[in-house]
Design a protein around this motif. Structure first.
Motif, PDB file in Angstrom:
ATOM      1  N   THR A 147       4.405 108.426  73.021  1.00 58.24           N
ATOM      2  CA  THR A 147       5.854 108.208  73.063  1.00 58.24           C
ATOM      3  C   THR A 147       6.324 108.160  74.517  1.00 58.24           C
ATOM      4  O   THR A 147       5.704 108.738  75.414  1.00 58.24           O
ATOM      5  CB  THR A 147       6.646 109.328  72.353  1.00 58.24           C
ATOM      6  OG1 THR A 147       6.492 110.533  73.088  1.00 58.24           O
ATOM      7  CG2 THR A 147       6.211 109.503  70.927  1.00 58.24           C
TER       8      THR A 147
ATOM      9  N   ASP B 296      11.818 108.447  67.257  1.00 64.48           N
ATOM     10  CA  ASP B 296      13.049 109.188  66.995  1.00 64.48           C
ATOM     11  C   ASP B 296      12.838 110.690  67.240  1.00 64.48           C
ATOM     12  O   ASP B 296      13.780 111.481  67.153  1.00 64.48           O
ATOM     13  CB  ASP B 296      13.606 108.904  65.590  1.00 64.48           C
ATOM     14  CG  ASP B 296      12.669 109.331  64.475  1.00 64.48           C
ATOM     15  OD1 ASP B 296      11.560 109.796  64.775  1.00 64.48           O
ATOM     16  OD2 ASP B 296      13.063 109.203  63.300  1.00 64.48           O
TER      17      ASP B 296
ATOM     18  N   LYS C 200       9.136 100.644  63.994  1.00 66.92           N
ATOM     19  CA  LYS C 200       8.419 101.542  63.085  1.00 66.92           C
ATOM     20  C   LYS C 200       9.410 102.068  62.055  1.00 66.92           C
ATOM     21  O   LYS C 200      10.581 102.285  62.391  1.00 66.92           O
ATOM     22  CB  LYS C 200       7.802 102.717  63.852  1.00 66.92           C
ATOM     23  CG  LYS C 200       7.067 103.718  62.938  1.00 66.92           C
ATOM     24  CD  LYS C 200       6.258 104.728  63.709  1.00 66.92           C
ATOM     25  CE  LYS C 200       7.032 105.905  64.210  1.00 66.92           C
ATOM     26  NZ  LYS C 200       7.719 106.701  63.149  1.00 66.92           N
TER      27      LYS C 200
ATOM     28  N   VAL D  30      -1.764 108.845  68.302  1.00 65.97           N
ATOM     29  CA  VAL D  30      -0.453 108.895  68.958  1.00 65.97           C
ATOM     30  C   VAL D  30      -0.067 110.358  69.111  1.00 65.97           C
ATOM     31  O   VAL D  30      -0.357 111.176  68.239  1.00 65.97           O
ATOM     32  CB  VAL D  30       0.634 108.110  68.160  1.00 65.97           C
ATOM     33  CG1 VAL D  30       0.816 108.610  66.744  1.00 65.97           C
ATOM     34  CG2 VAL D  30       1.978 108.123  68.900  1.00 65.97           C
TER      35      VAL D  30
HETATM   36  O1  KIV Z   1       9.136 109.810  66.462  1.00 63.26           O
HETATM   37  C1  KIV Z   1       7.948 109.952  66.789  1.00 63.26           C
HETATM   38  O2  KIV Z   1       7.622 110.326  67.931  1.00 63.26           O
HETATM   39  C2  KIV Z   1       6.941 109.675  65.789  1.00 63.26           C
HETATM   40  C3  KIV Z   1       5.526 110.041  66.098  1.00 63.26           C
HETATM   41  C4  KIV Z   1       5.342 111.497  65.896  1.00 63.26           C
HETATM   42  C5  KIV Z   1       4.548 109.239  65.341  1.00 63.26           C
HETATM   43  O3  KIV Z   1       7.240 109.207  64.736  1.00 63.26           O
END
Ligand code: KIV
Length: 270
Positions: free
Chosen positions: A27, A49, A118, A218
């Protein structure tokens, strides 16, 4: 030698899976972090998010808005040369209707420069994924622990532990692939279940708390550099203690200001 850094594409992620090359996703929510993450060799940046919790100090991801997500995604795409950037559709930006989902997904590309979006959900989201993909927008799906459904799930818990729940996850993954998803995040899923899903799909699986058999991993940047310690899940590996280093630097700055040791002559205009 060319210094050009070729942008990662959606078809390339599938090719990486086919040749057994792991995908590194992380992220980032702002320009300066995205610059570092992009130049350090990450393949995919997720403007997750999760920023609701790590950046905004909220208890869950539920309250974050489209405008807030677009604001952060814009900052990230300004920095990126190579990474594929995925914008995370926030809660209630895609559940009410397929039209709204397509429009909001499109805003991530048109207004914020993202390459894909996503969304969370399994078979309940198949028609939505198909509609977004049909509009030309790549979709990363997300199953297992889906934090936007925290109220229904009863907390942040491992999913797919019973045979029946595991089978449902496998069916969700197959349905999302058939709907056109470019990849699937598997969050907090037993490693054995993630391994089966990974083997069944031609598109890459990206694990977070889903074991080593996934096609990629991730993590939330703030967790892995040791910046966010309100809650550190079992699956997080802390590669640095940035919080400690920042506390040291800020403490030293405060001390020097109080003592009159900063600024020195070299910091002062003549
Ligand atoms: O919002 C986010 O960072 C995520 C990850 C944990 C996959 O959905």
């Amino acid at each position: 030698m060319s210094t050009e850094r070729k942008k990662v594409t959606v078809p390339e992620l599938k090719e990486m899976k086919a040749r057994g090359e792991k995908i590194a996703e992380l992220t980032a929510y702002d320009y300066s972090t995205a610059l570092l993450v992009d130049r350090a060799g990450v393949d995919v940046i997720l403007v997750g998010d999760s920023l609701a919790m790590t950046v905004m100090g909220l208890d869950t991801t539920v309250p974050v808005t489209m405008e807030e997500m677009l604001h952060h995604t814009r900052a990230v795409t300004r920095a990126v040369e190579r990474c594929l950037v995925v914008g995370d559709l926030p809660f209630l930006s895609y559940q009410a209707s397929r039209e709204e989902a397509v429009r909001n997904a499109g805003r991530f590309l048109k207004e914020a420069g993202a390459d894909a979006v996503k969304l969370e959900g399994g078979r309940n989201m198949v028609d939505t994924v198909k509609a977004i993909v049909d509009a030309g927008i790549p979709v990363q799906a997300h199953i297992g622990l889906t934090p936007q459904y925290v109220a229904q799930l009863g907390g942040f818990k491992v999913q797919g532990k019973s045979e029946e729940a595991a089978q449902k996850l496998i069916e969700d993954a197959l349905a999302l692939e058939a709907a056109g998803a470019m990849s699937i995040v598997l969050e907090c899923v037993p490693g054995s279940v993630a391994a089966v899903i990974t083997k069944e799909l031609a598109i890459p699986t990206i694990g977070i708390g889903a074991g080593p058999e996934c096609d990629g991993q991730v993590l939330v940047y703030h967790d892995m550099v040791g910046l966010f310690e309100r809650f550190v899940p079992k699956f997080v590996k802390q590669y640095a203690n940035i919080k400690g280093e920042i506390m040291r630097a800020v403490g030293e700055y405060v001390k020097e200001v109080k003592e009159g040791a900063f600024p020195e002559e070299k910091h002062t205009f003549k």
